[in-house]
Scaffold this motif. Structure first.
Motif, PDB file in Angstrom:
ATOM      1  N   PRO A  88       1.330   2.929  -3.252  1.00  0.00           N
ATOM      2  CA  PRO A  88       0.709   2.574  -4.552  1.00  0.00           C
ATOM      3  C   PRO A  88      -0.780   2.908  -4.610  1.00  0.00           C
ATOM      4  CG  PRO A  88       1.946   0.697  -3.664  1.00  0.00           C
ATOM      5  CD  PRO A  88       1.993   1.762  -2.633  1.00  0.00           C
ATOM      6  N   ILE A  89      -1.497   2.675  -3.498  1.00  0.00           N
ATOM      7  CA  ILE A  89      -2.933   2.969  -3.533  1.00  0.00           C
ATOM      8  C   ILE A  89      -3.184   4.471  -3.541  1.00  0.00           C
ATOM      9  CG2 ILE A  89      -5.107   2.755  -2.232  1.00  0.00           C
ATOM     10  CD1 ILE A  89      -4.417  -0.075  -1.633  1.00  0.00           C
TER      11      ILE A  89
ATOM     12  N   ALA B 298      -2.872   5.480  -6.993  1.00  0.00           N
ATOM     13  CA  ALA B 298      -4.040   5.038  -7.759  1.00  0.00           C
ATOM     14  C   ALA B 298      -5.236   5.939  -7.479  1.00  0.00           C
ATOM     15  CB  ALA B 298      -4.372   3.592  -7.407  1.00  0.00           C
ATOM     16  N   GLU B 299      -5.435   6.262  -6.194  1.00  0.00           N
ATOM     17  CA  GLU B 299      -6.615   7.063  -5.857  1.00  0.00           C
ATOM     18  C   GLU B 299      -6.510   8.479  -6.436  1.00  0.00           C
ATOM     19  OE1 GLU B 299      -7.922   6.744  -1.744  1.00  0.00           O
ATOM     20  OE2 GLU B 299      -9.395   8.334  -2.056  1.00  0.00           O
TER      21      GLU B 299
ATOM     22  N   ALA C 257      -7.549  -0.439  -5.689  1.00  0.00           N
ATOM     23  CA  ALA C 257      -6.432  -1.158  -6.290  1.00  0.00           C
ATOM     24  C   ALA C 257      -6.921  -2.050  -7.435  1.00  0.00           C
ATOM     25  CB  ALA C 257      -5.711  -1.992  -5.235  1.00  0.00           C
TER      26      ALA C 257
ATOM     27  N   GLY D 283      -5.866  -1.332 -11.138  1.00  0.00           N
ATOM     28  CA  GLY D 283      -4.940  -2.320 -11.674  1.00  0.00           C
ATOM     29  C   GLY D 283      -5.547  -3.216 -12.737  1.00  0.00           C
TER      30      GLY D 283
ATOM     31  N   SER E 191      -4.040   4.326 -17.360  1.00  0.00           N
ATOM     32  CA  SER E 191      -3.323   4.583 -16.109  1.00  0.00           C
ATOM     33  C   SER E 191      -1.897   5.029 -16.415  1.00  0.00           C
ATOM     34  CB  SER E 191      -3.338   3.360 -15.191  1.00  0.00           C
ATOM     35  OG  SER E 191      -2.838   2.220 -15.826  1.00  0.00           O
TER      36      SER E 191
ATOM     37  N   TRP F 108       4.834  -0.167 -10.123  1.00  0.00           N
ATOM     38  CA  TRP F 108       3.548   0.288  -9.589  1.00  0.00           C
ATOM     39  C   TRP F 108       2.449  -0.721  -9.936  1.00  0.00           C
ATOM     40  CZ3 TRP F 108      -1.004   1.556 -12.216  1.00  0.00           C
ATOM     41  CH2 TRP F 108      -2.030   2.023 -11.386  1.00  0.00           C
ATOM     42  N   GLN F 109       2.433  -1.144 -11.203  1.00  0.00           N
ATOM     43  CA  GLN F 109       1.379  -2.037 -11.648  1.00  0.00           C
ATOM     44  C   GLN F 109       1.412  -3.369 -10.879  1.00  0.00           C
ATOM     45  OE1 GLN F 109       1.465  -3.639 -15.639  1.00  0.00           O
ATOM     46  NE2 GLN F 109      -0.591  -2.849 -16.006  1.00  0.00           N
TER      47      GLN F 109
ATOM     48  N   ILE G 281       0.150  -2.719  -7.342  1.00  0.00           N
ATOM     49  CA  ILE G 281      -1.286  -2.419  -7.268  1.00  0.00           C
ATOM     50  C   ILE G 281      -2.122  -3.640  -7.688  1.00  0.00           C
ATOM     51  CG2 ILE G 281      -1.873  -1.497  -9.590  1.00  0.00           C
ATOM     52  CD1 ILE G 281      -2.668   0.374  -6.441  1.00  0.00           C
ATOM     53  N   ARG G 282      -1.581  -4.469  -8.579  1.00  0.00           N
ATOM     54  CA  ARG G 282      -2.345  -5.634  -9.019  1.00  0.00           C
ATOM     55  C   ARG G 282      -2.259  -6.788  -8.039  1.00  0.00           C
ATOM     56  NH1 ARG G 282      -1.861  -6.762 -15.475  1.00  0.00           N
ATOM     57  NH2 ARG G 282      -3.546  -5.340 -16.001  1.00  0.00           N
TER      58      ARG G 282
ATOM     59  N   ALA H 229      -0.716  -5.159  -3.146  1.00  0.00           N
ATOM     60  CA  ALA H 229      -1.672  -4.444  -2.304  1.00  0.00           C
ATOM     61  C   ALA H 229      -2.949  -5.267  -2.068  1.00  0.00           C
ATOM     62  CB  ALA H 229      -1.978  -3.070  -2.901  1.00  0.00           C
TER      63      ALA H 229
END
Ligand code: TRP
Length: 453
Positions: free
Chosen positions: A61-62, A65-66, A403, A407, A415, A430-431, A434-435, A438
């Motif tokens: 997930p990160i 995000a990255e 994250a 998030g 996003s 995913w959300q 990541i919220r 993680a």
């Protein structure tokens, strides 16, 4: 009119090229040198299991995000964060996330180059027949003698750093893409070959057992932190390298798919390395917790005793150097891009300065293995300290910040648009990861490691 879809640095020629480059950044010494030795130090199976969970629930997930932040910001990590922050109307301090990442990459590169230099030296040792019929005592003596010599380590560290600088100077499409494309498949093939050899040794099942049988009594809070740190290190997360690569990613490419492919390839190579190393460790009576010298003490035994081992040894260490190069260019790139975009330097100038500085700092690692080995801070040599701080603190904290930003600060509409997942449910998963998952994982692991939990 400016094409806003394109980053200023040009783009990857294709999705394949991006996957190759991202895999090139991910697969490196972290998989082949570091993963086996920290697995050995942390007791095997349970550590491996925690590591795999970290990759799946936190790393992937990160990484998505990255990559996403990079593709939306399209700049060096600092300016990317400034841009995205303006878009999200967040707090201006987010730019420090970019700076922290540049520093982390730089610190890692300083020792990465020294270890990659060891692999370079071992190409020559393999070539000149130093491993011939070697047993565990002989390979250990060979390694101990080698790292006792600062001049040799400095020589190879210099060679590696210069090579990194030269590749990065040539720029994104020529330097990075071409070199990575053929190195990865070759390395993979050689590892399979080594695995075939490891399977013929008497310690194969003991090695398998060590790697995959989880004995939770061996797991400590610190090993969980090390496993988390390794997930970040091995995927190359938390310091802006993935962000930079994301900036070169064409709009139409699926971030989720490419991320999963890269993470899977990275994990496969690490497990393969473990599958090769531990059977050898047990077959030849070595100590699994030998530390950073582990692969340099085990693999030469295989090369010294298997048919054709001379040639395979030479090829293997060449490939390892190449894998390290495709990672080191990712480690230096954020600093270089920043020097170009914010300090107005030419690419050549930026490469020379960043490389020289990392080279100088690398000397601390060189001496950690010989002249200064007695100099420790909280029982750690300078090398151990830099490694511990970067992998286990800076990267996870960088990841945590990524994250939280992706998030909570970034608008979900943005996003969602950037990730473009085919199913709403996929986006929700995913959300959620990541919220909550993680950040919570990173936070809990920290609390536990510093003794609060
Ligand atoms: N992932 C690489 C390895 O396993 C090292 C690396 C490349 C890295 N880029 C990174 C580590 C960014 C941390 C952050 O060898």
């Amino acid at each position: 009119m400016m094409d806003t879809n394109k980053s200023q640095h040009g783009e990857w020629s294709s999705r394949f090229a991006f996957i190759m480059a991202a895999t090139g950044s991910a697969v490196g010494l972290g998989n082949i040198w570091k993963f086996p030795y920290i697995t050995g130090e942390n007791g095997g199976g349970a550590f491996v299991l925690v590591y795999l969970l970290c990759v799946l629930l936190v790393g992937i997930p990160i990484m998505m995000a990255e990559t996403m932040l990079g593709r939306r910001g399209r700049k060096n990590p600092i300016d990317t964060m400034i841009n995205l922050n303006t878009e999200a109307a967040g707090d201006a301090n987010w730019r420090y996330l970019g700076s922290a990442g540049i520093i982390a990459g730089f610190l890692i590169l300083s020792y990465y180059s020294v270890i990659a230099g060891w692999a370079g030296a071992y190409v020559i040792k393999a070539f000149t027949g130093s491993f011939f019929s070697a047993d565990a005592t002989a390979t250990k003596a060979l390694f101990d003698n080698f790292i006792a010599s600062p001049m040799q380590l400095i020589f190879w560290h210099t060679v590696f750093m210069v090579a990194t600088m030269l590749i990065v100077m040539r720029g994104i499409s020529h330097g990075l893409e071409k070199s990575v494309r053929f190195m990865m498949p070759c390395l993979f093939g050689l590892m399979i070959l080594l695995l075939a050899y490891a399977m013929t040794t008497k310690g194969y099942f003991q090695g398998l057992h060590f790697l995959f049988y989880p004995d939770f009594s061996k797991l400590t809070g610190k090993s969980v932190l090390v496993a988390l740190g390794q997930a970040f290190f091995s995927l190359g997360l938390g310091m802006g390298a993935v962000m930079i690569y994301g900036a070169y990613l064409p709009k139409e490419v699926s971030i989720a798919k490419t991320t999963v492919i890269v993470a899977a390839a990275d994990t496969l190579v690490a497990l393969l390395a473990g599958l090769v190393i531990f059977p050898l460790v047990f077959s030849y009576g070595l100590n699994p917790s030998a530390g950073p010298g582990l692969i340099f003490e085990t693999l030469p035994i295989a090369f010294g005793n298997m048919p054709g081992g001379w040639l395979f040894g030479v090829l293997f260490f060449i490939m390892l150097v190449f894998a390290a190069l495709s990672s080191s260019i990712a480690l230096i790139e954020p600093a270089v891009t920043w020097l170009i975009e914010c300090k107005g330097l030419s690419r050549e100038q930026a490469c020379v300065r960043a490389g020289l500085a990392a080279w100088g700092l690398g000397l601390a690692t060189v001496f950690s293995f010989n002249s200064w080995s007695g100099f420790t801070i909280f029982g750690n040599t300078l090398f151990e300290l830099i490694d511990y701080l970067t992998a286990n603190f800076m990267l996870p904290l960088g990841g945590l910040a990524i994250a939280v930003f992706a998030g909570w600060v970034m608008k979900p509409a943005h996003s969602q648009e950037e990730l473009a997942l085919p199913e709403p449910l996929h986006y929700q998963i995913w959300q959620w990861l990541i919220r909550y998952i993680a950040p919570a994982a990173v936070f809990l692991v920290f609390l536990h490691a510093i003794g609060v939990l």
